[in-house]
Design a protein around this motif. Structure first.
Motif, mmCIF file in Angstrom:
data_model
loop_
_atom_site.group_PDB
_atom_site.id
_atom_site.type_symbol
_atom_site.label_atom_id
_atom_site.label_comp_id
_atom_site.label_asym_id
_atom_site.label_seq_id
_atom_site.Cartn_x
_atom_site.Cartn_y
_atom_site.Cartn_z
ATOM 1 N N GLU A 129 -35.019 20.347 -17.571
ATOM 2 C CA GLU A 129 -36.318 19.913 -18.060
ATOM 3 C C GLU A 129 -36.406 20.155 -19.555
ATOM 4 N N LEU A 157 -43.610 14.596 -16.829
ATOM 5 C CA LEU A 157 -44.334 15.423 -15.863
ATOM 6 C C LEU A 157 -45.747 15.745 -16.319
ATOM 7 N N ARG A 172 -38.804 15.951 -16.942
ATOM 8 C CA ARG A 172 -37.689 16.330 -16.078
ATOM 9 C C ARG A 172 -36.529 15.406 -16.427
#
Length: 182
Positions: A129, A157, A172
């Protein structure tokens, strides 16, 4: 192992202002978020150049923090700066890195380096991430965020306002590669 890349950049994608080293342009809100985020990590990774720019800060905060591993082609050059278990200088070997992380049960890893070291971790599929802070600045030039050897896809996200002018983007990394969502 969960690796999180964290960086602050200008609107046009530079992590330094022109030839100035470091991220002196980062807002107070980003600095606060960054310090808070690092407190939850088991390990912090950075490259030699990032370390050299922030040496005083890193060394001054090494004892109460997660261990810092500095990746360099010449770890022996930094032997006198080493603080065992807290500030280590290591070579760039993917298999040795993974084995060391697994042996020491390090799960949450922060990657806080420039395009050289960070791109290596992205290119080798190790980043899960990323958090990118966007400051309301446009620079004439500087160091780009990454220098990848392949394209990668990401899934957004969240978007968070750190202030009324500063955004924090959380993505991500898609391990399957680039997947357009048109």
């Amino acid at each position: 192992m969960q690796m999180t890349f964290m960086a602050v950049q200008s609107i046009n994608g530079f992590i330094t202002r022109n030839d100035e080293p470091g991220v002196g342009f980062a807002s107070r809100e980003d600095n606060r978020w960054y310090v808070d985020m690092l407190q939850g990590m088991d390990l912090v990774l950075m490259g030699r150049q990032t370390y050299e720019v922030s040496r005083d800060y890193v060394r001054g905060n090494a004892m109460g923090a997660a261990p810092r591993w500095i990746f360099t082609r010449t770890p022996e050059r930094y032997e006198e700066e080493r603080i065992p278990g807290k500030l280590e200088f290591v070579g760039l070997d993917k298999q040795a890195f993974i084995e060391s992380v697994e042996d020491q049960l390090l799960n949450k890893i922060a990657l806080c380096g420039g395009p050289g070291i960070s791109s290596w971790f992205f290119d080798n599929g190790l980043v899960d991430e990323l958090y990118i802070t966007i400051e309301p600045l446009i620079f004439q030039g500087g160091t780009p965020l990454l220098a990848l050897t392949k394209d990668l896809g990401c899934e957004l996200l969240s978007v968070r306002h750190l202030s009324d002018q500063t955004l924090l983007l959380h993505y991500r990394v898609l391990k399957e590669g680039v997947q357009p969502t048109l």
